[in-house]
Design an enzyme around this catalytic site. Structure first.
Site, PDB file in Angstrom:
ATOM      1  CG  ASP A  12      -1.763   7.676   0.400  1.00 23.70           C
ATOM      2  OD1 ASP A  12      -0.600   8.167   0.101  1.00 23.70           O
ATOM      3  OD2 ASP A  12      -2.867   7.760  -0.305  1.00 23.70           O
ATOM      4  CG  ASP A  45      -1.752   1.717   1.082  1.00 28.07           C
ATOM      5  OD1 ASP A  45      -2.276   1.902   0.387  1.00 28.07           O
ATOM      6  OD2 ASP A  45      -1.288   1.688   2.388  1.00 28.07           O
TER       7      ASP A  45
END
Length: 315
Positions: A70, A68
């Site tokens: 962010d 992922d």
């Protein structure tokens, strides 16, 4: 003195009963010693089992890693930094920046996704970006990465990604952010590539339509599953890394899930399932750091700001 005679040990020859007692004691001691040795071996085996094996496995080309973006690879949300760079270039007005900031604040405080609100943001972003060239957005993104994103990469997570690369494995970003932004970051970090939200384009020009839906939650898991099939990967040997409970579907898909800088819900879920945790933040921060729980909506709202900027610039 005679009265104290009982205190003086008497010398007498061993009887059959004393011999039996001695032999029994020796045998009991021997059995106890053997039991202690067995327990020690069991403890050592247990400790060895608890220790993480060498990972990633060098040369295992059927394994890959999915990160992922962010708050996992980068501090904060990539689209926020992108919007900051656009505002600096005067691509949109202060009132538009304030509106964008309010949207993000609402999502953070609410912690839930309003389908109607999400649809409004999506349609607004797509209508504004329609007719603009993908290359224009990519060119701006390259500059903004150097200005605002390069110094926000978590060194710890970057080291994890590099370990997979050094082992000869592919490493992919998986994010709700626009695939163009994610691709820039992946290339700058030397990663294999990126999976992100895809806006339809024909001959390099946006059509104003979204391909499917934002790459958020279950959609991330489906993207990883599809890529694994195309790349002939064994998901049981793959790893996934995320900070958000929204990515539990993706993390549950692989054999090696990691919670990185986890929010409260993911931390609880990871501990219940004995997943590995890593926290590279300074001190104990609140669960809601950077991007809100409604990651997909936040990315779309950020996309709206970017689209507004391009629209103003063209006008």
């Amino acid at each position: 003195m005679a009265a104290l005679g009982w205190l003086t040990p008497r010398r007498r020859s061993a009887t059959a009963r004393s011999v039996l007692a001695g032999e029994a004691a020796a045998e009991a001691a021997r059995k106890t010693s053997m039991q202690f040795d067995a327990e020690a071996e069991a403890r050592d085996a247990g400790e060895a089992k608890k220790k993480e094996p060498d990972f990633p496995v060098v040369g295992d080309v059927r394994a890959a890693a999915f990160f992922d973006l962010d708050n996992t690879v980068m501090q904060g949300a990539a689209i926020f930094h992108f919007g900051r760079g656009l505002y600096k270039r005067k691509f949109f007005q202060r009132r538009e920046l304030a509106r964008f900031a309010w949207q993000q604040t609402w999502f953070r405080l609410a912690g839930v996704e309003d389908p109607d609100h999400m649809q409004d943001v999506r349609e607004s972003a797509l209508s504004i970006v329609k007719g603009h060239r993908v290359s224009e957005l990519m060119s701006i993104g390259e500059e903004i990465y150097d200005e605002y994103m390069a110094d926000r990469i978590w060194p710890g997570t970057r080291a994890l990604a590099q370990a997979h690369l050094d082992a000869g494995q592919k490493v992919w970003l998986v994010t709700a952010a626009p695939v163009e932004t994610a691709t820039i970051i992946a290339r700058r970090l030397g990663l294999t590539g990126a999976l992100g939200t895809v806006a339809e384009s024909v001959d390099g020009v946006y059509t104003g339509k979204l391909v499917g839906e934002p790459l958020h939650g279950p959609a991330k898991a489906e993207a990883v599953r599809a890529l694994a099939a195309a790349e002939n990967l064994d998901l049981a040997r793959c790893a996934a890394y995320s900070d958000s409970h929204n990515d539990i579907p993706m993390l549950s898909l692989v054999g090696h899930p990691y919670a990185i800088n986890p929010d409260t819900k993911l931390r609880k879920h990871a501990r219940e399932r004995d997943w590995r945790l890593r926290d590279y933040r300074t001190g104990r921060k609140a669960a809601k750091v950077g991007i809100p729980a409604a990651a997909g909506v936040g990315a779309l709202a950020g996309g709206t700001a970017a689209a507004v900027a391009l629209h103003r610039r063209r006008r």
